[in-house]
Design a protein around this motif. Structure first.
Motif, PDB file in Angstrom:
ATOM      1  N   GLU A   5       0.841  -1.189   0.000  1.00  0.00           N
ATOM      2  CA  GLU A   5       0.000   0.000   0.000  1.00  0.00           C
ATOM      3  C   GLU A   5       0.878   1.241   0.000  1.00  0.00           C
ATOM      4  O   GLU A   5       1.903   1.298   0.668  1.00  0.00           O
ATOM      5  CB  GLU A   5      -0.908  -0.004   1.226  1.00  0.00           C
ATOM      6  N   GLY A   6       0.491   2.254  -0.749  1.00  0.00           N
ATOM      7  CA  GLY A   6       1.261   3.487  -0.868  1.00  0.00           C
ATOM      8  C   GLY A   6       0.838   4.540   0.149  1.00  0.00           C
ATOM      9  O   GLY A   6      -0.038   4.322   0.980  1.00  0.00           O
ATOM     10  N   ASP A  80      10.762   7.250  -7.189  1.00  0.00           N
ATOM     11  CA  ASP A  80      10.295   8.323  -6.316  1.00  0.00           C
ATOM     12  C   ASP A  80      10.140   9.572  -7.178  1.00  0.00           C
ATOM     13  O   ASP A  80      11.034  10.413  -7.235  1.00  0.00           O
ATOM     14  CB  ASP A  80      11.270   8.556  -5.175  1.00  0.00           C
ATOM     15  N   VAL A  81       9.010   9.702  -7.840  1.00  0.00           N
ATOM     16  CA  VAL A  81       8.823  10.699  -8.885  1.00  0.00           C
ATOM     17  C   VAL A  81       7.836  11.777  -8.457  1.00  0.00           C
ATOM     18  O   VAL A  81       6.810  11.479  -7.847  1.00  0.00           O
ATOM     19  CB  VAL A  81       8.288  10.020 -10.170  1.00  0.00           C
ATOM     20  N   VAL A  82       8.156  13.012  -8.809  1.00  0.00           N
ATOM     21  CA  VAL A  82       7.212  14.124  -8.755  1.00  0.00           C
ATOM     22  C   VAL A  82       7.207  14.737 -10.146  1.00  0.00           C
ATOM     23  O   VAL A  82       8.256  15.093 -10.679  1.00  0.00           O
ATOM     24  CB  VAL A  82       7.605  15.184  -7.708  1.00  0.00           C
ATOM     25  N   LEU A  83       6.025  14.836 -10.752  1.00  0.00           N
ATOM     26  CA  LEU A  83       5.851  15.468 -12.057  1.00  0.00           C
ATOM     27  C   LEU A  83       4.919  16.656 -11.895  1.00  0.00           C
ATOM     28  O   LEU A  83       3.853  16.535 -11.294  1.00  0.00           O
ATOM     29  CB  LEU A  83       5.236  14.493 -13.069  1.00  0.00           C
ATOM     30  N   ILE A  84       5.346  17.797 -12.428  1.00  0.00           N
ATOM     31  CA  ILE A  84       4.553  19.025 -12.347  1.00  0.00           C
ATOM     32  C   ILE A  84       4.348  19.544 -13.762  1.00  0.00           C
ATOM     33  O   ILE A  84       5.311  19.871 -14.455  1.00  0.00           O
ATOM     34  CB  ILE A  84       5.278  20.095 -11.500  1.00  0.00           C
ATOM     35  N   ASP A  85       3.108  19.610 -14.193  1.00  0.00           N
ATOM     36  CA  ASP A  85       2.770  20.232 -15.467  1.00  0.00           C
ATOM     37  C   ASP A  85       2.261  21.623 -15.171  1.00  0.00           C
ATOM     38  O   ASP A  85       1.376  21.796 -14.313  1.00  0.00           O
ATOM     39  CB  ASP A  85       1.697  19.435 -16.204  1.00  0.00           C
ATOM     40  N   GLY A  86       2.828  22.628 -15.870  1.00  0.00           N
ATOM     41  CA  GLY A  86       2.425  23.980 -15.543  1.00  0.00           C
ATOM     42  C   GLY A  86       2.440  24.939 -16.710  1.00  0.00           C
ATOM     43  O   GLY A  86       3.004  24.668 -17.771  1.00  0.00           O
ATOM     44  N   ASP A  87       1.793  26.069 -16.469  1.00  0.00           N
ATOM     45  CA  ASP A  87       1.755  27.175 -17.410  1.00  0.00           C
ATOM     46  C   ASP A  87       2.895  28.126 -17.083  1.00  0.00           C
ATOM     47  O   ASP A  87       3.191  28.374 -15.909  1.00  0.00           O
ATOM     48  CB  ASP A  87       0.424  27.918 -17.302  1.00  0.00           C
ATOM     49  N   LEU A 132       4.516   9.758  -7.031  1.00  0.00           N
ATOM     50  CA  LEU A 132       4.445   8.315  -6.838  1.00  0.00           C
ATOM     51  C   LEU A 132       5.808   7.756  -6.473  1.00  0.00           C
ATOM     52  O   LEU A 132       6.832   8.182  -6.988  1.00  0.00           O
ATOM     53  CB  LEU A 132       3.872   7.596  -8.062  1.00  0.00           C
ATOM     54  N   ASP A 133       5.776   6.830  -5.557  1.00  0.00           N
ATOM     55  CA  ASP A 133       6.970   6.158  -5.063  1.00  0.00           C
ATOM     56  C   ASP A 133       6.842   4.678  -5.417  1.00  0.00           C
ATOM     57  O   ASP A 133       6.495   3.856  -4.579  1.00  0.00           O
ATOM     58  CB  ASP A 133       7.100   6.367  -3.557  1.00  0.00           C
ATOM     59  N   ARG A 141      -2.055   9.025  -7.661  1.00  0.00           N
ATOM     60  CA  ARG A 141      -0.825   9.804  -7.847  1.00  0.00           C
ATOM     61  C   ARG A 141      -1.065  11.289  -8.096  1.00  0.00           C
ATOM     62  O   ARG A 141      -0.196  12.108  -7.886  1.00  0.00           O
ATOM     63  CB  ARG A 141       0.022   9.216  -8.962  1.00  0.00           C
ATOM     64  N   HIS A 142      -2.258  11.664  -8.546  1.00  0.00           N
ATOM     65  CA  HIS A 142      -2.556  13.076  -8.801  1.00  0.00           C
ATOM     66  C   HIS A 142      -2.900  13.779  -7.485  1.00  0.00           C
ATOM     67  O   HIS A 142      -3.932  13.498  -6.885  1.00  0.00           O
ATOM     68  CB  HIS A 142      -3.715  13.216  -9.789  1.00  0.00           C
ATOM     69  N   VAL A 143      -2.019  14.688  -7.064  1.00  0.00           N
ATOM     70  CA  VAL A 143      -2.269  15.450  -5.838  1.00  0.00           C
ATOM     71  C   VAL A 143      -2.713  16.876  -6.163  1.00  0.00           C
ATOM     72  O   VAL A 143      -3.139  17.601  -5.268  1.00  0.00           O
ATOM     73  CB  VAL A 143      -1.054  15.442  -4.896  1.00  0.00           C
ATOM     74  N   MET A 144      -2.609  17.269  -7.437  1.00  0.00           N
ATOM     75  CA  MET A 144      -3.167  18.534  -7.905  1.00  0.00           C
ATOM     76  C   MET A 144      -3.743  18.299  -9.291  1.00  0.00           C
ATOM     77  O   MET A 144      -3.124  17.638 -10.122  1.00  0.00           O
ATOM     78  CB  MET A 144      -2.101  19.637  -7.990  1.00  0.00           C
TER      79      MET A 144
END
Length: 151
Positions: A5-6, A80-87, A132-133, A141-144
């Motif tokens: 479990e994550g 151990d990834v963080v991905l940020i898509d932004g303007d 996500l880890d 995995r989507h926190v925003m």
């Protein structure tokens, strides 16, 4: 392979925010009008709402960020990834907010404007953040989403 479990969404958000404060470098992905991708690591600053980057407006990343208005930022390795898509909003050295310059200098010890007039600043407002880890954290995995924290 055993799938465990994550982390819950609150813990993931806390971990993302901690990395935004702690890390010095972030991977910056962009593409030109023809779709040619570019990936570089840049120093950055998080101001609590946006990521601030600086690079020369004359290099591919600077042009891509300015012209495309979008980017994907990333931390971590494949486990151990963080991905940020932004303007992206572009500022030249004269128009960048003083608070962004002060924060950038405080974190990195560097004011790009002192090196060259060709440095620009890029404000990245997150639209989507994933954390996500490992594969066991794919779900949730989507926190925003749409610029709003989901937790």
């Amino acid at each position: 392979m055993t799938i465990t479990e994550g982390r819950g969404p609150e813990e993931r958000k806390r971990d993302v925010l901690a990395r935004l404060e702690r890390e010095t470098d972030i991977w910056v992905a962009s593409a030109d009008a023809g779709g040619l991708p570019c990936l570089v690591a840049l120093w950055f600053v998080w101001d609590g709402a946006s990521v601030w980057l600086s690079t020369r407006i004359t290099n591919p990343t600077g042009r891509n960020l300015r012209d495309g208005g979008r980017t994907r930022l990333a931390f971590g390795d494949t486990q151990d990834v963080v991905l940020i898509d932004g303007d992206v909003r572009t500022y030249d050295g004269k128009d960048v907010p003083a608070a962004a310059i002060d924060a950038f200098r405080a974190k990195t010890g560097w004011d790009p404007r002192e090196d060259s007039d060709s440095y620009a600043f890029f404000q990245v407002r997150p639209r989507t953040v994933q954390a996500l880890d490992g594969v066991h954290e794919m779900r949730g995995r989507h926190v925003m989403e749409d610029g709003v924290w989901v937790v």
